[in-house]
Write an enzyme that holds these catalytic residues in place. Structure first.
Site, PDB file in Angstrom:
ATOM      1  N   ARG A   1       0.862  -1.202   0.000  1.00 45.11           N
ATOM      2  CA  ARG A   1       0.000   0.000   0.000  1.00 45.11           C
ATOM      3  C   ARG A   1       0.893   1.246   0.000  1.00 45.11           C
ATOM      4  O   ARG A   1       2.116   1.140  -0.015  1.00 45.11           O
ATOM      5  CB  ARG A   1      -0.936   0.019   1.208  1.00 45.11           C
ATOM      6  CG  ARG A   1      -0.223   0.004   2.536  1.00 45.11           C
ATOM      7  CD  ARG A   1      -1.145   0.237   3.719  1.00 45.11           C
ATOM      8  NE  ARG A   1      -0.335   0.329   4.918  1.00 45.11           N
ATOM      9  CZ  ARG A   1      -0.006  -0.710   5.670  1.00 45.11           C
ATOM     10  NH1 ARG A   1      -0.430  -1.908   5.356  1.00 45.11           N
ATOM     11  NH2 ARG A   1       0.756  -0.538   6.730  1.00 45.11           N
TER      12      ARG A   1
ATOM     13  N   TYR B   1      11.788   7.589  15.458  1.00 43.91           N
ATOM     14  CA  TYR B   1      11.591   7.603  14.000  1.00 43.91           C
ATOM     15  C   TYR B   1      12.608   8.553  13.349  1.00 43.91           C
ATOM     16  O   TYR B   1      13.256   8.198  12.361  1.00 43.91           O
ATOM     17  CB  TYR B   1      10.161   8.045  13.705  1.00 43.91           C
ATOM     18  CG  TYR B   1       9.780   8.102  12.243  1.00 43.91           C
ATOM     19  CD1 TYR B   1       9.566   6.938  11.504  1.00 43.91           C
ATOM     20  CD2 TYR B   1       9.606   9.326  11.585  1.00 43.91           C
ATOM     21  CE1 TYR B   1       9.188   6.990  10.163  1.00 43.91           C
ATOM     22  CE2 TYR B   1       9.228   9.392  10.251  1.00 43.91           C
ATOM     23  CZ  TYR B   1       9.023   8.215   9.549  1.00 43.91           C
ATOM     24  OH  TYR B   1       8.652   8.280   8.218  1.00 43.91           O
TER      25      TYR B   1
ATOM     26  N   ALA C   1      15.470   9.455  14.534  1.00 39.62           N
ATOM     27  CA  ALA C   1      16.813   8.884  14.674  1.00 39.62           C
ATOM     28  C   ALA C   1      17.053   7.795  13.629  1.00 39.62           C
ATOM     29  O   ALA C   1      18.114   7.734  12.997  1.00 39.62           O
ATOM     30  CB  ALA C   1      16.994   8.315  16.074  1.00 39.62           C
ATOM     31  N   ALA C   2      16.045   6.951  13.435  1.00 39.76           N
ATOM     32  CA  ALA C   2      16.192   5.858  12.457  1.00 39.76           C
ATOM     33  C   ALA C   2      16.348   6.433  11.043  1.00 39.76           C
ATOM     34  O   ALA C   2      17.190   5.971  10.256  1.00 39.76           O
ATOM     35  CB  ALA C   2      14.983   4.933  12.528  1.00 39.76           C
TER      36      ALA C   2
HETATM   37  P1  NAP Z   1       2.233   2.638   5.051  1.00 36.28           P
HETATM   38  O1  NAP Z   1       1.067   3.042   4.231  1.00 36.28           O
HETATM   39  O2  NAP Z   1       2.026   2.384   6.488  1.00 36.28           O
HETATM   40  O3  NAP Z   1       2.924   1.363   4.367  1.00 36.28           O
HETATM   41  C1  NAP Z   1       4.027   0.760   4.964  1.00 36.28           C
HETATM   42  C2  NAP Z   1       4.420  -0.461   4.170  1.00 36.28           C
HETATM   43  O4  NAP Z   1       5.589  -1.027   4.809  1.00 36.28           O
HETATM   44  C3  NAP Z   1       3.366  -1.530   4.149  1.00 36.28           C
HETATM   45  O5  NAP Z   1       3.368  -2.142   2.888  1.00 36.28           O
HETATM   46  C4  NAP Z   1       3.839  -2.518   5.215  1.00 36.28           C
HETATM   47  O6  NAP Z   1       3.431  -3.849   4.923  1.00 36.28           O
HETATM   48  C5  NAP Z   1       5.340  -2.411   5.036  1.00 36.28           C
HETATM   49  N1  NAP Z   1       6.123  -2.871   6.178  1.00 36.28           N
HETATM   50  C6  NAP Z   1       6.198  -2.338   7.418  1.00 36.28           C
HETATM   51  N2  NAP Z   1       7.042  -3.047   8.188  1.00 36.28           N
HETATM   52  C7  NAP Z   1       7.526  -4.054   7.405  1.00 36.28           C
HETATM   53  C8  NAP Z   1       8.445  -5.114   7.616  1.00 36.28           C
HETATM   54  N3  NAP Z   1       9.038  -5.302   8.804  1.00 36.28           N
HETATM   55  N4  NAP Z   1       8.717  -5.965   6.603  1.00 36.28           N
HETATM   56  C9  NAP Z   1       8.117  -5.784   5.396  1.00 36.28           C
HETATM   57  N5  NAP Z   1       7.238  -4.796   5.129  1.00 36.28           N
HETATM   58  C10 NAP Z   1       6.939  -3.951   6.132  1.00 36.28           C
HETATM   59  O7  NAP Z   1       3.384   3.722   4.980  1.00 36.28           O
HETATM   60  P2  NAP Z   1       3.773   4.821   3.879  1.00 36.28           P
HETATM   61  O8  NAP Z   1       3.217   6.110   4.339  1.00 36.28           O
HETATM   62  O9  NAP Z   1       3.481   4.339   2.502  1.00 36.28           O
HETATM   63  O10 NAP Z   1       5.360   4.895   4.134  1.00 36.28           O
HETATM   64  C11 NAP Z   1       6.302   4.230   3.324  1.00 36.28           C
HETATM   65  C12 NAP Z   1       7.690   4.757   3.663  1.00 36.28           C
HETATM   66  O11 NAP Z   1       7.716   6.172   3.487  1.00 36.28           O
HETATM   67  C13 NAP Z   1       8.101   4.505   5.116  1.00 36.28           C
HETATM   68  O12 NAP Z   1       9.471   4.195   5.184  1.00 36.28           O
HETATM   69  C14 NAP Z   1       7.840   5.842   5.783  1.00 36.28           C
HETATM   70  O13 NAP Z   1       8.649   6.048   6.922  1.00 36.28           O
HETATM   71  C15 NAP Z   1       8.198   6.790   4.661  1.00 36.28           C
HETATM   72  N6  NAP Z   1       7.597   8.131   4.799  1.00 36.28           N
HETATM   73  C16 NAP Z   1       6.231   8.272   4.813  1.00 36.28           C
HETATM   74  C17 NAP Z   1       5.705   9.560   4.959  1.00 36.28           C
HETATM   75  C18 NAP Z   1       4.229   9.823   4.973  1.00 36.28           C
HETATM   76  O14 NAP Z   1       3.851  10.960   5.274  1.00 36.28           O
HETATM   77  N7  NAP Z   1       3.367   8.846   4.643  1.00 36.28           N
HETATM   78  C19 NAP Z   1       6.562  10.662   5.092  1.00 36.28           C
HETATM   79  C20 NAP Z   1       7.928  10.453   5.092  1.00 36.28           C
HETATM   80  C21 NAP Z   1       8.432   9.187   4.938  1.00 36.28           C
HETATM   81  P3  NAP Z   1       2.480  -4.713   5.892  1.00 36.28           P
HETATM   82  O15 NAP Z   1       1.271  -3.913   6.190  1.00 36.28           O
HETATM   83  O16 NAP Z   1       2.238  -5.952   5.136  1.00 36.28           O
HETATM   84  O17 NAP Z   1       3.277  -4.909   7.148  1.00 36.28           O
END
Ligand code: NAP
Length: 248
Positions: A17, A157, A159-160
């Site tokens: 997603r 978050y 820090a990571a």
């Molecule tokens: P999201 O909608 O919550 O999607 C996260 C995805 O990561 C899901 O497909 C989830 O799969 C997968 N995932 C989580 N832990 C996992 C693991 N241990 N092994 C394999 N898959 C894992 O998040 P998003 O907003 O699209 O974010 C994606 C990336 O962008 C992240 O790194 C986030 O920190 C970064 N980011 C997001 C934003 C924002 O505003 N949305 C801003 C800055 C950075 P499952 O559900 O199957 O676990």
């Protein structure tokens, strides 16, 4: 369309997603063969697969928790057996945890650091092993603006993601002589499930802090990833590129 991407093989972590799904779809539109990784959201991963296949793309789904080195090793063996190579890795999977630092314990530390940094280490170390054999490859890490500047109530978050930024800069330098480029994207606030925790008021207040007055859309990150993966970005490595509507 970036024609040089046709026939490349890419692993996108967390592609069930949100940003990861958009990256997988945008890459597939450019002729990249995709491995859709996820941890628990099987129906989301199958939706990503269906969309790609329905538009003539090539993709497979692989369930794997990226925090486990052994499981990641098996995922790479699957990729090599099925596709014969790995050209591109997008380290997108991640979690966020909001709360006061003083309320965060060892479990929270492990959860956030394992998902947001150990997972990047695991996937990258396996990918680099195969990329070095062919002296070519591209790695794109999805970081966060909070990794650049730090966010109150998201200390672990931040820090990571800060670690992801330094990892990107250092590894890019080390691998440049071997033909492998390593870059990161620092998104601002993007409209995904990760941000569904905000109330209407919180969302309005956050939007008012963004010069473009809105959250970003996932394709706006995905298109930047595709550009970085392509030959159009052939002299770009070790960079952290911010895509945030002017927020920082
Ligand atoms: P999201 O909608 O919550 O999607 C996260 C995805 O990561 C899901 O497909 C989830 O799969 C997968 N995932 C989580 N832990 C996992 C693991 N241990 N092994 C394999 N898959 C894992 O998040 P998003 O907003 O699209 O974010 C994606 C990336 O962008 C992240 O790194 C986030 O920190 C970064 N980011 C997001 C934003 C924002 O505003 N949305 C801003 C800055 C950075 P499952 O559900 O199957 O676990």
């Amino acid at each position: 369309m970036f024609k040089d991407l046709i026939g490349k093989v890419a692993l996108i972590t967390g592609a069930s997603r949100g940003i990861g799904r958009s990256i997988a779809e945008e890459m597939a539109k450019n002729g990249v063969e995709i491995i859709i990784n996820y941890k628990t959201d099987e129906s989301g991963a199958m939706d990503t697969l269906r969309t790609i296949r329905d538009t003539g793309g090539i993709a497979e789904v692989y369930k794997c928790d990226i925090t486990s080195y052994n499981d990641v090793k098996k995922m790479f063996q699957f990729i090599i057996d099925k596709f014969g190579k790995i050209d591109l890795l997008v380290n997108n999977a991640g979690i966020s945890k909001i709360g006061l630092f003083m309320d965060m314990g060892e479990e929270d530390y492990n959860e956030v650091m394992d998902s947001d940094f150990r997972g990047v280490f695991n996937c990258t170390s396996l990918a680099v092993k195969y990329m070095l054999e062919r002296k070519t490859g591209g790695i794109i890490n999805i970081s966060s603006i909070w990794g650049n500047v730090g966010a109150s109530c998201e200390v672990l978050y931040s820090a990571a993601k800060g670690a992801v930024n330094s990892f990107t800069k250092a590894l890019g330098k080390e691998l440049a002589p071997s033909g492998i480029r390593v870059n990161a994207i620092s998104p601002g606030v993007i409209d995904t499930k990760m941000n569904q925790c905000f109330s209407k008021e919180e969302r309005n207040s956050l939007e008012s802090e963004i010069p473009m007055c809105r959250f970003g859309e996932t394709p706006e990150i995905a298109k930047t990833v595709v550009f970085l993966a392509s030959e159009q970005a052939s002299y770009i490595t070790s960079q952290v590129i911010t895509v945030d509507g002017g927020m920082l």
